[in-house]
Design a protein around this motif. Structure first.
Motif, PDB file in Angstrom:
ATOM      1  N   LEU A  16       0.840  -1.202   0.000  1.00 31.65           N
ATOM      2  CA  LEU A  16       0.000   0.000   0.000  1.00 31.65           C
ATOM      3  C   LEU A  16       0.869   1.244   0.000  1.00 31.65           C
ATOM      4  O   LEU A  16       1.818   1.345   0.787  1.00 31.65           O
ATOM      5  N   VAL A  17       0.537   2.164  -0.874  1.00 28.70           N
ATOM      6  CA  VAL A  17       1.216   3.460  -0.936  1.00 28.70           C
ATOM      7  C   VAL A  17       0.223   4.505  -0.419  1.00 28.70           C
ATOM      8  O   VAL A  17      -0.790   4.781  -1.054  1.00 28.70           O
ATOM      9  N   ASP A  18       0.527   5.032   0.754  1.00 31.68           N
ATOM     10  CA  ASP A  18      -0.369   5.986   1.415  1.00 31.68           C
ATOM     11  C   ASP A  18      -0.179   7.375   0.792  1.00 31.68           C
ATOM     12  O   ASP A  18       0.893   7.987   0.913  1.00 31.68           O
ATOM     13  N   ILE A  19      -1.223   7.855   0.121  1.00 31.62           N
ATOM     14  CA  ILE A  19      -1.127   9.165  -0.529  1.00 31.62           C
ATOM     15  C   ILE A  19      -1.953  10.225   0.205  1.00 31.62           C
ATOM     16  O   ILE A  19      -2.113  11.347  -0.275  1.00 31.62           O
ATOM     17  N   SER A  20      -2.452   9.858   1.396  1.00 24.91           N
ATOM     18  CA  SER A  20      -3.371  10.764   2.085  1.00 24.91           C
ATOM     19  C   SER A  20      -2.697  12.044   2.592  1.00 24.91           C
ATOM     20  O   SER A  20      -3.377  13.027   2.865  1.00 24.91           O
ATOM     21  N   ARG A  21      -1.358  12.013   2.743  1.00 25.02           N
ATOM     22  CA  ARG A  21      -0.671  13.218   3.250  1.00 25.02           C
ATOM     23  C   ARG A  21      -0.063  14.061   2.134  1.00 25.02           C
ATOM     24  O   ARG A  21       0.626  15.042   2.411  1.00 25.02           O
ATOM     25  N   LEU A  22      -0.275  13.655   0.906  1.00 21.36           N
ATOM     26  CA  LEU A  22       0.309  14.430  -0.195  1.00 21.36           C
ATOM     27  C   LEU A  22      -0.277  15.837  -0.216  1.00 21.36           C
ATOM     28  O   LEU A  22      -1.428  16.049   0.168  1.00 21.36           O
ATOM     29  N   PRO A  23       0.506  16.810  -0.673  1.00 20.76           N
ATOM     30  CA  PRO A  23      -0.004  18.192  -0.726  1.00 20.76           C
ATOM     31  C   PRO A  23      -0.978  18.381  -1.893  1.00 20.76           C
ATOM     32  O   PRO A  23      -0.734  19.142  -2.821  1.00 20.76           O
ATOM     33  N   LEU A  24      -2.067  17.633  -1.838  1.00 21.36           N
ATOM     34  CA  LEU A  24      -3.082  17.694  -2.906  1.00 21.36           C
ATOM     35  C   LEU A  24      -4.445  17.942  -2.276  1.00 21.36           C
ATOM     36  O   LEU A  24      -5.439  17.353  -2.665  1.00 21.36           O
ATOM     37  N   LYS A  25      -4.451  18.813  -1.262  1.00 16.91           N
ATOM     38  CA  LYS A  25      -5.699  19.044  -0.528  1.00 16.91           C
ATOM     39  C   LYS A  25      -6.334  20.398  -0.836  1.00 16.91           C
ATOM     40  O   LYS A  25      -7.432  20.686  -0.360  1.00 16.91           O
ATOM     41  N   ASP A  26      -5.631  21.215  -1.606  1.00 15.35           N
ATOM     42  CA  ASP A  26      -6.119  22.583  -1.821  1.00 15.35           C
ATOM     43  C   ASP A  26      -7.412  22.631  -2.637  1.00 15.35           C
ATOM     44  O   ASP A  26      -7.598  21.864  -3.573  1.00 15.35           O
ATOM     45  N   ILE A  27      -8.271  23.560  -2.251  1.00 14.94           N
ATOM     46  CA  ILE A  27      -9.469  23.865  -3.028  1.00 14.94           C
ATOM     47  C   ILE A  27      -9.292  25.325  -3.426  1.00 14.94           C
ATOM     48  O   ILE A  27      -9.269  26.198  -2.564  1.00 14.94           O
ATOM     49  N   LYS A  28      -9.073  25.577  -4.714  1.00 16.88           N
ATOM     50  CA  LYS A  28      -8.771  26.973  -5.068  1.00 16.88           C
ATOM     51  C   LYS A  28      -9.468  27.424  -6.334  1.00 16.88           C
ATOM     52  O   LYS A  28      -9.856  26.608  -7.171  1.00 16.88           O
ATOM     53  N   GLU A  29      -9.594  28.753  -6.433  1.00 19.35           N
ATOM     54  CA  GLU A  29     -10.259  29.332  -7.591  1.00 19.35           C
ATOM     55  C   GLU A  29      -9.311  29.397  -8.771  1.00 19.35           C
ATOM     56  O   GLU A  29      -8.124  29.637  -8.619  1.00 19.35           O
ATOM     57  N   GLU A  30      -9.852  29.157  -9.959  1.00 20.67           N
ATOM     58  CA  GLU A  30      -9.072  29.203 -11.188  1.00 20.67           C
ATOM     59  C   GLU A  30      -9.305  30.548 -11.870  1.00 20.67           C
ATOM     60  O   GLU A  30     -10.364  31.159 -11.708  1.00 20.67           O
ATOM     61  N   PRO A  31      -8.339  31.000 -12.680  1.00 18.60           N
ATOM     62  CA  PRO A  31      -8.486  32.310 -13.333  1.00 18.60           C
ATOM     63  C   PRO A  31      -9.716  32.399 -14.243  1.00 18.60           C
ATOM     64  O   PRO A  31     -10.281  33.474 -14.422  1.00 18.60           O
ATOM     65  N   ASP A  32     -10.172  31.269 -14.790  1.00 16.33           N
ATOM     66  CA  ASP A  32     -11.317  31.305 -15.718  1.00 16.33           C
ATOM     67  C   ASP A  32     -12.667  31.293 -14.992  1.00 16.33           C
ATOM     68  O   ASP A  32     -13.708  31.126 -15.631  1.00 16.33           O
ATOM     69  N   GLY A  33     -12.641  31.454 -13.666  1.00 14.19           N
ATOM     70  CA  GLY A  33     -13.898  31.454 -12.922  1.00 14.19           C
ATOM     71  C   GLY A  33     -14.286  30.087 -12.392  1.00 14.19           C
ATOM     72  O   GLY A  33     -15.285  29.945 -11.693  1.00 14.19           O
ATOM     73  N   GLY A  34     -13.495  29.083 -12.722  1.00 15.15           N
ATOM     74  CA  GLY A  34     -13.751  27.736 -12.217  1.00 15.15           C
ATOM     75  C   GLY A  34     -13.034  27.477 -10.903  1.00 15.15           C
ATOM     76  O   GLY A  34     -12.530  28.414 -10.272  1.00 15.15           O
ATOM     77  N   MET A  35     -13.004  26.221 -10.490  1.00 13.89           N
ATOM     78  CA  MET A  35     -12.283  25.851  -9.271  1.00 13.89           C
ATOM     79  C   MET A  35     -11.532  24.555  -9.487  1.00 13.89           C
ATOM     80  O   MET A  35     -11.918  23.722 -10.311  1.00 13.89           O
ATOM     81  N   ARG A  36     -10.439  24.414  -8.729  1.00 16.16           N
ATOM     82  CA  ARG A  36      -9.670  23.167  -8.759  1.00 16.16           C
ATOM     83  C   ARG A  36      -9.703  22.572  -7.356  1.00 16.16           C
ATOM     84  O   ARG A  36      -9.382  23.254  -6.374  1.00 16.16           O
ATOM     85  N   ILE A  37     -10.085  21.309  -7.284  1.00 17.22           N
ATOM     86  CA  ILE A  37     -10.178  20.618  -5.999  1.00 17.22           C
ATOM     87  C   ILE A  37      -9.116  19.530  -5.965  1.00 17.22           C
ATOM     88  O   ILE A  37      -9.098  18.642  -6.822  1.00 17.22           O
ATOM     89  N   GLY A  38      -8.221  19.603  -5.010  1.00 21.81           N
ATOM     90  CA  GLY A  38      -7.167  18.594  -4.887  1.00 21.81           C
ATOM     91  C   GLY A  38      -7.769  17.230  -4.579  1.00 21.81           C
ATOM     92  O   GLY A  38      -8.754  17.129  -3.845  1.00 21.81           O
ATOM     93  N   ALA A  39      -7.148  16.181  -5.137  1.00 22.11           N
ATOM     94  CA  ALA A  39      -7.704  14.831  -4.994  1.00 22.11           C
ATOM     95  C   ALA A  39      -7.710  14.354  -3.541  1.00 22.11           C
ATOM     96  O   ALA A  39      -8.481  13.471  -3.186  1.00 22.11           O
ATOM     97  N   GLN A  40      -6.833  14.933  -2.709  1.00 20.92           N
ATOM     98  CA  GLN A  40      -6.769  14.485  -1.320  1.00 20.92           C
ATOM     99  C   GLN A  40      -7.611  15.366  -0.379  1.00 20.92           C
ATOM    100  O   GLN A  40      -7.588  15.161   0.834  1.00 20.92           O
ATOM    101  N   ALA A  41      -8.330  16.329  -0.937  1.00 20.41           N
ATOM    102  CA  ALA A  41      -9.287  17.073  -0.100  1.00 20.41           C
ATOM    103  C   ALA A  41     -10.338  16.075   0.373  1.00 20.41           C
ATOM    104  O   ALA A  41     -10.737  15.182  -0.376  1.00 20.41           O
ATOM    105  N   THR A  42     -10.765  16.208   1.625  1.00 26.00           N
ATOM    106  CA  THR A  42     -11.786  15.269   2.106  1.00 26.00           C
ATOM    107  C   THR A  42     -13.158  15.681   1.574  1.00 26.00           C
ATOM    108  O   THR A  42     -13.387  16.841   1.223  1.00 26.00           O
ATOM    109  N   ASN A  43     -14.061  14.745   1.549  1.00 26.39           N
ATOM    110  CA  ASN A  43     -15.437  15.021   1.141  1.00 26.39           C
ATOM    111  C   ASN A  43     -16.022  16.122   2.019  1.00 26.39           C
ATOM    112  O   ASN A  43     -16.744  16.995   1.540  1.00 26.39           O
ATOM    113  N   SER A  44     -15.688  16.108   3.324  1.00 29.04           N
ATOM    114  CA  SER A  44     -16.186  17.136   4.245  1.00 29.04           C
ATOM    115  C   SER A  44     -15.680  18.516   3.875  1.00 29.04           C
ATOM    116  O   SER A  44     -16.437  19.490   3.884  1.00 29.04           O
TER     117      SER A  44
END
Lengths: 188, 327
Positions: B47-75
């Protein structure tokens, strides 16, 4: 690029090599050597003998194993102990003692929020995590407008937010009353 | 549970390198994988634990969209104020799924990759082409009340269990992937999950060793967004049928509409036929019903799940009426 590997990769078929992990439980650092398969729940109960956290379904369906990780409630049966080095783990034993009950524990006693008591540690940990979520403004499935900044913690909200904790004795009305008491106390 | 070795990945590149060995798997929230490992349906040896990777950011994109990191929790995604105000259908869908405890652990990437809850997939004594290719499908002719009515095959009638993915499909999300050669690519969520065909064990377009790094939402579409889920109990249950809609009206005419269903197919189901039937029509029940009929024109019941066809139609009508009314 660096990795920290535990276990014997060559012999995975019979991997018995234990992983060293330091868990911070109820404010104390505990050094453990665990089979990587050990769930956090089993590490707490079988290795640290903190048997307040209960094993119900062992599949994330009942909530009896709920503990707080860095203040957030999770099912300890569905996570590996080795994944929780560096986390602050709080179990029912860390919340209060018979002589100095946590307000949520006292409210469950006062409101008779249990019958057999098996789900109670999970209910209490979950309720504490849930109130923190509500305080932070998190909406729920019962919230009419998820964009609203604040949501009143009605009984319908409490029921929905606590739906991950099953009580086979169906003490739900008194569990809700206990949680409501603590929520209202927080507001006052 | 079968024995395995464990490592925690430090960065995304290390993670994809580590998972390239045979029998290795990523673990993130673990809420579905560990459940399946206990039952020995999933049997990774590493098992390769990827839960601590820096992929948790939820941020706004310049085109008015958003990018949600794959490791952001559902909550975290459901509670994000920007998601709640601009993509309420996503917040609603997430909050309709699982329990507070599970949402606190489950990641966005893991939610997309969760396996079906078909009881025959879970029962290792039953035949299942998804779990054991070419063994047969016990759900066809079995107890199939919860099973697919659209896009199923003679090999598999399982459904995809995610609520979140249904909202992402209606929002035209893109999934961001990283492979072992450090190459990145984006794929439309509609092309990510597959229909079962003759290979129900191949569930996504993910290539071996690829990792989901994030989900990109385009700027919010015009109109009111709404998610409605119908299930056997009020909370903490998988959908019998769910509907995500985005509908815009102008003086009683529907100017644009998007429709997706959950709980009805092997993938979150976008209903373009319904969208075509709605666009330009009057915002009335007759139009909604015509759209519902169009959406379910190709639906097939398997016996116990026949009711889902009618339920899907009525759920869509009710959801459209609710959404259009508040435009």
């Amino acid at each position: 690029m660096s990795l920290s590997t535990v276990g014997d990769t060559k012999n995975a078929e019979n991997a018995t090599e234990n992983a060293k992990v330091a868990l911070t439980v109820n404010g104390r650092v505990r050094q453990l050597e665990l089979d990587p398969r050990t769930s956090l729940l089993d590490a707490l109960r079988e290795h640290l003998h903190l048997t307040g956290t209960k094993k119900g379904c062992d599949h994330g369906q009942c909530g009896a194993c709920t503990v707080l990780i860095n203040g957030r409630r999770i099912n300890s049966c569905l996570t590996l102990a080795v994944m929780h080095a560096d986390d602050e783990i709080v179990t029912i034993e860390g919340l209060g003692s018979p002589d100095a009950l946590h307000p949520m524990q006292a409210a469950f006693v006062l409101r008779d929020g249990f019958q057999c008591g098996y789900c109670t540690p999970g209910q209490i940990c979950s309720a504490i995590g849930m109130l923190a979520e509500a305080k932070a403004g998190w909406p729920s499935h019962a919230t009419a407008d998820v964009a609203a900044q604040t949501t009143a913690l009605t009984d319908a909200e409490i029921r929905e937010r606590m739906s991950g904790n099953i009580c086979r004795c169906a003490a739900y009305p008194n569990i809700i009353a206990a949680i409501r008491d603590v929520a209202e106390g927080d507001r006052g | 549970m079968r024995p395995f070795t464990y490592e925690r990945a430090i960065d995304p590149e290390a993670a994809v390198a580590a998972v390239s060995k045979a029998g290795a798997k990523f673990i993130s929230g673990g809420t579905n994988l560990l459940d399946l490992m206990k039952l020995e349906i999933e049997r990774p040896i590493h098992l390769v634990d990827i839960s601590r990777l820096p992929l948790k950011d939820i941020k706004e994109e310049p085109d008015g969209g958003m990018r949600i990191g794959a490791q952001a929790t559902n909550s975290d995604v459901a509670a994000d104020v920007r998601v709640r105000t601009r993509y309420p259908v996503l917040s609603q869908a997430l909050l309709a799924g699982a329990s507070g405890q599970l949402r606190n652990k489950a990641s966005v990437g893991g939610n997309l990759l969760q396996r079906t809850r078909c009881p025959y997939f879970y029962d290792t004594a039953a035949s299942c082409n998804k779990r054991d290719p070419s063994s047969g499908c016990a759900a066809i002719g079995g107890i199939n009340r919860g099973h697919a009515i659209l896009g199923a095959s003679d090999a598999c009638i399982a459904t995809h269990p995610s609520d979140m993915a249904v909202a992402m499909v209606v929002l035209d999300a893109q999934i961001e992937l990283l492979d072992a050669d450090r190459a990145t690519r984006r794929i439309a969520i509609g092309d990510f999950h597959r229909l079962p065909g003759t290979t129900p064990h191949i569930e996504t377009a993910l290539k071996t060793g690829e990792m989901i790094t994030g989900v990109v939402l385009p700027a919010p579409p015009e109109g009111r967004q709404l998610y409605r889920k119908v299930r056997d109990r009020a909370s903490y249950a998988f959908a019998l049928v769910s509907v995500a809609v985005v509908v815009a009206t102008e003086r009683g005419t529907i100017t644009s509409a998007r429709v997706a269903f959950g709980g009805v197919a092997h993938k979150p189901w976008r209903a373009k036929e319904a969208e075509a039937a709605l666009t330009g029509g009057t915002a009335t029940m007759a139009t909604y019903w015509a759209a519902a009929e169009a959406a379910m024109a190709g639906a097939t019941g398997r016996g116990h799940n026949d009711f889902k066809i009618e339920l899907a139609k009525r759920t869509l009508c009710r959801t459209l009426a609710h959404a259009a009314q508040e435009n």
